[in-house]
Every structure is written in C-alpha cells, then in structure tokens.
Design a protein around this motif. Sequence first.
Motif, short mmCIF file in Angstrom:
data_model
loop_
_atom_site.label_atom_id
_atom_site.label_comp_id
_atom_site.label_asym_id
_atom_site.label_seq_id
_atom_site.Cartn_x
_atom_site.Cartn_y
_atom_site.Cartn_z
N MET A 18 0.83 -1.20 0.00
CA MET A 18 0.00 0.00 0.00
C MET A 18 0.86 1.25 0.00
SD MET A 18 -2.75 1.57 2.17
CE MET A 18 -2.70 3.28 1.84
N LEU A 19 1.95 1.19 0.78
CA LEU A 19 2.84 2.33 0.85
C LEU A 19 3.45 2.65 -0.50
CD1 LEU A 19 5.09 2.44 3.97
CD2 LEU A 19 3.76 4.24 2.93
N PHE A 20 3.63 1.61 -1.30
CA PHE A 20 4.29 1.82 -2.58
C PHE A 20 3.51 2.80 -3.44
CE2 PHE A 20 6.42 -1.97 -1.23
CZ PHE A 20 7.72 -1.69 -1.59
N LEU A 21 2.20 2.87 -3.21
CA LEU A 21 1.38 3.81 -3.96
C LEU A 21 1.83 5.24 -3.70
CD1 LEU A 21 -2.17 2.33 -3.38
CD2 LEU A 21 -0.81 2.26 -5.46
N GLN A 22 2.34 5.47 -2.50
CA GLN A 22 2.68 6.85 -2.13
C GLN A 22 4.04 7.26 -2.70
OE1 GLN A 22 0.01 7.55 -0.93
NE2 GLN A 22 -0.61 5.53 -0.21
N PHE A 23 4.88 6.28 -2.98
CA PHE A 23 6.26 6.66 -3.27
C PHE A 23 6.46 7.42 -4.57
CE2 PHE A 23 7.28 5.43 0.59
CZ PHE A 23 7.37 4.08 0.87
N PRO A 24 5.62 7.20 -5.58
CA PRO A 24 5.79 8.04 -6.77
C PRO A 24 5.67 9.52 -6.42
CG PRO A 24 4.37 6.20 -7.27
CD PRO A 24 4.64 6.14 -5.79
N LEU A 25 4.92 9.83 -5.36
CA LEU A 25 4.80 11.22 -4.91
C LEU A 25 6.15 11.81 -4.59
CD1 LEU A 25 1.97 11.18 -2.23
CD2 LEU A 25 1.99 12.40 -4.39
N LEU A 26 7.03 10.97 -4.13
CA LEU A 26 8.30 11.48 -3.62
C LEU A 26 9.41 11.36 -4.66
CD1 LEU A 26 7.77 9.47 -0.39
CD2 LEU A 26 7.65 11.94 -0.50
N ALA A 27 9.09 10.70 -5.76
CA ALA A 27 10.13 10.52 -6.77
C ALA A 27 10.44 11.84 -7.45
CB ALA A 27 9.66 9.51 -7.80
N VAL A 28 11.70 12.05 -7.72
CA VAL A 28 12.10 13.28 -8.40
C VAL A 28 12.86 12.88 -9.65
CG1 VAL A 28 13.66 15.24 -8.24
CG2 VAL A 28 12.20 14.67 -6.31
N PHE A 29 12.53 13.55 -10.74
CA PHE A 29 13.21 13.20 -11.98
C PHE A 29 14.52 13.94 -12.11
CE2 PHE A 29 8.70 12.69 -12.68
CZ PHE A 29 8.69 11.35 -13.03
N LEU A 30 15.51 13.21 -12.54
CA LEU A 30 16.83 13.83 -12.70
C LEU A 30 17.01 14.24 -14.16
CD1 LEU A 30 19.20 11.51 -10.71
CD2 LEU A 30 18.72 13.90 -10.28
N PRO A 31 17.83 15.27 -14.37
CA PRO A 31 18.13 15.65 -15.75
C PRO A 31 18.79 14.48 -16.48
CG PRO A 31 19.50 16.85 -14.17
CD PRO A 31 18.45 16.15 -13.40
N GLY A 32 18.42 14.28 -17.73
CA GLY A 32 18.96 13.17 -18.49
C GLY A 32 20.21 13.54 -19.24
N GLY A 33 20.65 12.65 -20.12
CA GLY A 33 21.84 12.92 -20.92
C GLY A 33 21.50 13.84 -22.07
N ASP A 34 22.38 13.83 -23.07
CA ASP A 34 22.18 14.73 -24.21
C ASP A 34 21.16 14.17 -25.18
OD1 ASP A 34 25.66 15.64 -24.29
OD2 ASP A 34 23.98 16.37 -23.11
N ASN A 35 20.93 12.88 -25.10
CA ASN A 35 20.07 12.23 -26.07
C ASN A 35 18.60 12.46 -25.73
OD1 ASN A 35 18.70 10.55 -27.72
ND2 ASN A 35 20.00 8.76 -27.34
N ALA A 36 17.90 13.16 -26.61
CA ALA A 36 16.51 13.52 -26.32
C ALA A 36 15.63 12.30 -26.14
CB ALA A 36 15.95 14.41 -27.42
N GLU A 37 15.95 11.20 -26.84
CA GLU A 37 15.11 10.00 -26.73
C GLU A 37 15.16 9.43 -25.31
OE1 GLU A 37 16.96 9.94 -30.10
OE2 GLU A 37 15.13 11.11 -30.34
N GLU A 38 16.28 9.66 -24.66
CA GLU A 38 16.41 9.10 -23.31
C GLU A 38 15.58 9.87 -22.30
OE1 GLU A 38 20.44 9.29 -22.15
OE2 GLU A 38 21.11 7.84 -23.64
N LEU A 39 15.16 11.08 -22.71
CA LEU A 39 14.62 11.98 -21.70
C LEU A 39 13.35 11.48 -21.03
CD1 LEU A 39 15.38 15.38 -23.41
CD2 LEU A 39 16.56 14.33 -21.50
N ASN A 47 20.39 24.15 -27.69
CA ASN A 47 20.20 22.89 -28.41
C ASN A 47 19.88 21.81 -27.38
OD1 ASN A 47 20.78 24.33 -30.77
ND2 ASN A 47 22.97 24.09 -30.35
N GLU A 48 20.67 20.75 -27.31
CA GLU A 48 20.37 19.72 -26.31
C GLU A 48 21.31 19.81 -25.12
OE1 GLU A 48 17.85 17.73 -26.14
OE2 GLU A 48 17.01 18.41 -28.06
N GLN A 49 22.03 20.93 -25.04
CA GLN A 49 23.06 21.07 -24.00
C GLN A 49 22.53 21.85 -22.80
OE1 GLN A 49 25.99 19.54 -25.02
NE2 GLN A 49 26.41 19.63 -22.81
N GLU A 50 22.55 21.21 -21.64
CA GLU A 50 22.13 21.91 -20.44
C GLU A 50 23.11 23.03 -20.13
OE1 GLU A 50 21.45 19.38 -17.03
OE2 GLU A 50 20.59 17.91 -18.41
#
Length: 345
Positions: free
Chosen positions: A1-22, A249-252
């Motif tokens: 049941m707790l697992f339902l809550q964890f997406p709330l806490l997930a944070v997305f990290l910046p990806g690489g240069d490849n847009a498909e990976e994003l 471009n694709e460069q952070e």
Amino acid sequence: MLFLQFPLLAVFLPGGDNAEELGLLPPRAAPEHVSFHVIQIASFANQSWAQCQGSGWLDELQTHGWERESNKIIFLHTWSKGNFSNEEFLDLNVLFRFYTIGLMRDVQAHASQYPIEYPFEIQMNAGCELHSGESPKSFFQVAFKGVALLNFQNTTWVPSPDSGSLAQSVCDLLNQYDGIKETVYTLLRSTCPRFLLGLLDSGKMYLHRQVRPEAWLSSRPSLGSGRLLLACHVSGFYPKPVWATWMRNEQEQLGTEYGDILPNADGTWYLRVTLDVASEEAAGLSCRVRHSSLGGQDIILYWGHHFSMNWIALVAVMVTLVILIVLVLWFKKHWYRFETGTYSC
Ligand SMILES: *[C@@H]1O[C@H](CO)[C@@H](O)[C@H](O)[C@H]1NC(C)=O
Ligand SMILES: *[C@@H]1O[C@H](CO)[C@@H](O)[C@H](O)[C@H]1NC(C)=O
Ligand SMILES: *[C@@H]1O[C@H](CO)[C@@H](O)[C@H](O)[C@H]1NC(C)=O
C-alpha cells in the motif's frame, strides 16, 4: 500500500544529451518516507495573555487546523478524517482540548518560578514517519524561543543537547507524570501511524492527482553591463517533483540557478530557474520543463520567440488599424454622397 505513495516522492533527474532518453529518467534515490505531524505554537505575551495555534500536516500539505475560540479540530479536506470514525475524532478533540488548556495554564503558572522573560513562544512538532520496509518512527520535539528544548524519546522526556538547566528542570517535572507519558507514547506509536495510513488511503485521489504546469519566460538587465538575467517560470504543477533547466540545443546550461520549489495558495507548486547571460548570447536558448503530468512531452520555450510573437502581434494591430482607417474614410465618402442625394430607395 505504501508503494502507492512513493511516486509522490520521486524526483526526476536531468537526463543525458540524447533527447530520446529523456522520457525514461530514473527517479532520484530520495529517502522514501511520508509523515503526519502536528505543529503547535503557543505564544505568551504576559502573565494574562496567551494563545495557541495548531495545525496538522501530511508532509508539506496542511490537512488540519485548530479553531482557537472553541478548541476544535478543523478538517481542511473532505478526506482529512482518514478512516477514523467521528467518535474517535471526538475523543481526540477532547484530548487535545485538555492538553492545550492544561499546557497554557501550567506554563503560565510555572513561568514565574523560572527566570523566564515575556514575551516567549513554545513550538511543538509531533508526529510519525513511515519508511519503506522499516517500522514507523515517531517524534515529539519542543522548542523554546525558537531553540530546541527537549524531546520525547522512547518513553521519557529528554533535554536537547546544550539546552541548559531550564530544559533539565522541565524534563524532571514532565517525567513525573506517567499517565501523560503513556498517552503521548500511544498517540505517537499507535494512533499516528494508523491515522497516517488511513489518511493516505482516503486522500489518494487528491494526493495522486496530476496538474500540468504553465511556463513562461521573462528577463531583466543583470548586474554586469550588457548582461541579461533570463528567468523561466514554471507554475501550477502537482505533484512537487519537477525538472526544468536552461538549454542550448540539447546542451544543459551549467550556469542555471534553481530557486526553491514554492507553494501556491491552491496546493500546487512554483519554480523559477534563471540564467545570467551576455545579451547577444540569449538567442537560441530554451527552457525545458519536465513533469509527470506532461506524459513525456516536455514543455520547451525558446528565448526570442516570444519577442517575434510580440512583433507579429504589433504588425497585426497596425494592419488592422490601417484597414479600419481606410474603411472609415471610404464610408465617410459614400455617406457624403448619400446625404447629398445620390442614394435612393
Ligand atoms: C498582555 O498582552 C496583551 C497582548 O499583547 C495586551 O493586549 C495586554 O494589555 C497585556 N496585559 C498586561 C497586563 O500587560
Ligand atoms: C525503551 O524503553 C523500554 C522500557 O523502558 C526499554 O526496555 C527499551 O530498551 C527502550 N528502548 C530504547 C531504544 O531506548
Ligand atoms: C485505518 O487504516 C489503517 C491502515 O490501513 C488500519 O491499520 C486501521 O485499523 C484502520 N482503521 C482505524 C479505525 O484506524
């Protein structure tokens, strides 16, 4: 049941240069926990004037208030009762009322015995925290004039480190009351985790909602001459985890500065990310925003485009004006002919 809550806490990290990976970013290895806690702030102005404010929080979301005049719990959301019955809440309300009134009275009665100067404040933060795969943790911290004074550990009141003789004597006093310690222990160890689990369940529609951000750009002259501070505003999103950055471009862009994620009044969030650049380098920069509500379709705003949009708008207004003027002139001419009798019906 707790697992339902964890997406709330997930944070997305910046990806690489490849847009498909994003679209496929791993969640940040954030500590997976959720808490319910009650905050109480008791203010004492003088021997005869004191007041107490209370509130209940599910992590950063306020779920409960406290009505001072009648000493009643306020439910801020339809789901704020969790799975507790009205009877259980009546009991809790009675408990909190006695506790609050008793606290205010006892502090006023004892204040004169200690060298305590008015005005002062006592802050309390008590609750429980659920961690994935661990038993619940609980806490009850008390601060005096903004400095940690004491806390409740296991079944005893313990002075905070470096808190001095006041904390020691308050703990000695409090530790004499076994009944209170037992009640506090039960509230923290049993009632709180049970309530928190029920609350996460009753509020799940609200807590799992997805609200899309709006984003816009602005700029102002920066400190250095010929420099601009570009700002990308992202607002109105829920849940809190968001990712936004300035890119070419694709460069952070490494100079991107991130503000704190701030709350909006409606329970959504706001973030501002800025970049200090030489004015002539601003063209070609873009702000990229990623959020769970966008379903992998990042928002991308190009610096400069909104200027050309402004130009288009200006040209459109000018053209419309010219057409209007021409029309007015044409009508005037024909109206004149009508007035002078060319028109017949
Ligand atoms: C106590 O403080 C309150 C609030 O600041 C004030 O209105 C009141 O006059 C004070 N009373 C005394 C006796 O100082
Ligand atoms: C908590 O208190 C109980 C009873 O006083 C004791 O048996 C136990 O060892 C304590 N636990 C901790 C972590 O201090
Ligand atoms: C509420 O939900 C929790 C967690 O599912 C459960 O342990 C508890 O027994 C339920 N009912 C009450 C009245 O707490």
